[in-house]
Each structure stands twice: as structure tokens, then as C-alpha cells.
Design an enzyme around this catalytic site. Sequence first.
Site: not given
Ligand code: ACO
Length: 432
Positions: A308, A366
Site C-alpha cells: 500500500h 483487498d
Molecule cells: N508484490 C510484489 N512486490 C511489491 C508489491 C506487491 N504487491 N507491492 C510493492 N512491491 C514492491 C515493489 O516492486 C517495490 O520494490 P523495489 O523497491 O525493489 O523496486 C517496492 O515494493 C515498493 O513498491 P512501489 O510500487 O514503489 O509502491 P507504491 O506505493 O507505488 O505501490 C501499490 C502501492 C500500487 C498498492 C502496490 O503495493 C501494488 O501494486 N500492490 C498490489 C495491488 C493492490 O493490492 N492494490 C490495492 C491497493 S489498496 C486500494 O487501492 C484499495
Amino acid sequence: MSNKKFQLTNLATGKSSELDARAGTIGPDVVSLAGLYKDHGVFTFDPGFMATASCESHITYIDGDAGVLLYRGYPIDQLAQHSSHLEVAYLLLNGELPNANEFRDFHDSIRRHTMLNESLLNMFHGFHHNAHPMAMVSAIVASMAAFYHDTTDIYDARHREIFAHRIIAKIPTIAAAAYKHALGQPFVYPRNDLDYTSNMLNMFFAVPCEPYTVDSLHAKAMDLLFILHADHEQNASTSTVRLAGSTGCNPYAAISAGVSALWGPAHGGANEAVLEMLEEIGSVKNVADFLRRVKDKDGGVRLMGFGHRVYKNFDPRAKIIREMCHKVLGQLGGADSPTFELALKLEEIALQDEYFVSRKLYPNVDFYSGIIYSALGIPRSMFTVMFALARTAGWVSHWLEMIADPSMKIGRPRQLYLGPTQRDYLPLVKRK
Ligand code: ACO
């Protein structure tokens, strides 16, 4: 005003300016950068708004490190335990919990607005039977402006109130009509003798040919999900509602923009993606292999329902939903239990894995919500619609807060331009 001061110095020119910080009631201070361009001729660059507060708000507070979520100061777990979605909607809209009379009046007003204009209902017949319900919902919400344009003067407080009640009352009817259209079943009209969530379940699952009784645990589980999804401060869809609304467009257009933004898999579409992912994993024995793919950066696979932007600790909503999952599946058992067991195991393994631990990736709202929706008979394609239904209360509250703010400005970000510098137009015949 916070007593912190910051100084910004352009090392090339030696020009300095003092930046004031402003304090919130809780949470980090913000540094006011409004004079930055005037004083130094530069913009800030913050893709994804990682460190940018876009507005003032009195509605919802999140402490992502501590896993805290407050609506108007009330902790989400207390509201989940004691309140109802409609009461939470009142709280979000008005800033205070209602007393008995206020709640009765609010409930009466919502009840009086649940039906859709028949022409609006007929619009559903224009959609193909396999249209995605989110496409139908965003289109129908936008179309409401064509039916209720007598009350879309955004500078009239009474118009704004009628809009707020109307959209909160009608969004379950719209969601149910999208569902019935996809099934090819007749629309079921709202029943104003039922509470908000039971009415929604009745419109979804009743059919003209046999009696349908709303199960109280189903209604409670659904209402809980609605409470948990009702608001989440300046998330992507709420910010979209604010940005669209800041142009002065009619409020239905702004909410429709929010519905569209919610649709994406990185936002509200994640619960649909979680169930697809669990189906792909299939069984506990495949979890390790799946997580290997997630951790391989070239694979482009994410553990859906994890991570998140704000929570770097447990999403408090995920804990509450996991508990409700136990209750609902305990009662219903059946087809969804193995999926829940797989999700529990996946969570357990991921939370011990260095990749997720070091990045502070925890289950978000979620991860489990889709499993409950599925157990309650809601098809996967409708999950994001259920989220939109609940989030409507939050979107409307933010829109109201923004419009009533006398210092409101149109949202207009700037950019770092990396395109070509000025060049002259060449006629087609002279181009190579
Ligand atoms: N699975 C694997 N790796 C992940 C995940 C994940 N679900 N989420 C983040 N990471 C990793 C990234 O690859 C990144 O790694 P790095 O530092 O080695 O490059 C690090 O964790 C940081 O991730 P970001 O993408 O920079 O984090 P951001 O805050 O931009 O993204 C998000 C947040 C979009 C929710 C992301 O965690 C994601 O895509 N999760 C899966 C989708 C999801 O469940 N969305 C629902 C969110 S809740 C809502 O909207 C109601």
C-alpha cells in the site's frame, strides 16, 4: 501554523527564502511551497505525489506506519464494531455522528431517493450483455446530470445536499441494475422498508418468481465491507473526484470520474485480481513457486492485495475483514473455504519472507474482501462496483468539503518538460 521553519537556498545565486510549515491536528506538518516559483522560478517534482499534500481536509486520517485509520476522529475498528454504513456516511458528510432524530431524517431522505428515473433505468438495455459493470456504473452516474440538472448548482448548499443524498441513495440501485442486466434478469425495485444494505442485497438477489429473505449475517458482512471501504483520504479515485470537481463540473461527472479511477487493478480492481491470482496459484503447494515469480523483478508479477502506498504496517481494515471472513465462511462453508485457506497460508508465508518484510508489504483491504464478496454470491466482475458503492460516501464528502472551501482553486499541476525545444513546421513534401 507550525513553529517549524525551513530555508531554501539557491546555491548558484545565493538567494534564500523561508518556507513556513503548517501543522495538522495530528500527522506530519506540511511545508507551504506556494511561493516557490515566484521566488526561485522552479517547480517541485514529486511523481505519484509521494510527498505532496494536495489539500486541507477534516475527514479521514491515516497513520500508515502505525496502521491507524480514523474517520472524523473515530477509529475504524470502533465504527466497524458498532456503526452502520449509513451512519458512517452521515459522519463523513457532516463531521459528527447523528443523534437519533438526525439519523431518522437522514435515513428517510435516503429512502425517498432510492428509485431511478425509468429512462435512466432503460439506459441499461443499451449496453451489451457482457459489458463490464464498472463501465455501466460510470456511464449511468455521469448520465444522472442529464436527469437531475435542476439541482446541480454547485454553489447552492441545498442543491449540494440533494445531490449527496441522491447519489448515496441511488448507487445501490445502479449497482444492482448493472448486475441484473449482466444476468438478463428483471430489475428489482428498491424496498424502502429495508435498511440500506439489506435493500441492496434484495435488489441483487431477489427474483419475481420466488420469495427472497435477506440473511442477517450476509447483510452484516456486506455492511462491514461498506464501512471499511467508505473513505481513505486522498487516494487515487478521491483525488480524481477532487481534481475533476475543482473545474466546477457537475458533481455527477466528478463522481463518475472517481468510479473510472477506482476501476484500475492498482486501486479498487485489486480484489478482483486477488481472486484471479488465488485461482492461478491453485493450491498451497504452489505458493513457494508463485512467490519466486513475484520476487523476480523481470517477471512483472505482483502479489495482489499486498502493499500500500500509505500503510507500511498492517492495513487495519485487512485484520477486520479477515475476522469477518472466518465468520461468514464458518457459517457458509462450501466452495470458498479452500480459497480462504489458501489466502491465509499465502499471507503467512509472505509475512515471513525477507522480500516482503524488508519492503514493509502487508495485506491490504483487498486481500480478503473478494473472498467475502464471493462467499456472499457477488460475482468477481462486481467486486469493484461494490467498492464504488461504498466509496461514494467518501467521494461525496470530499467533493462537498472542497466546494464549500472559499479558497478552492482549480487543480492544475505543472510538469518537467523533456520534449523537443521550439522548431519550425516543415511542409509534408519537404519532410524526409
Ligand atoms: N508484490 C510484489 N512486490 C511489491 C508489491 C506487491 N504487491 N507491492 C510493492 N512491491 C514492491 C515493489 O516492486 C517495490 O520494490 P523495489 O523497491 O525493489 O523496486 C517496492 O515494493 C515498493 O513498491 P512501489 O510500487 O514503489 O509502491 P507504491 O506505493 O507505488 O505501490 C501499490 C502501492 C500500487 C498498492 C502496490 O503495493 C501494488 O501494486 N500492490 C498490489 C495491488 C493492490 O493490492 N492494490 C490495492 C491497493 S489498496 C486500494 O487501492 C484499495
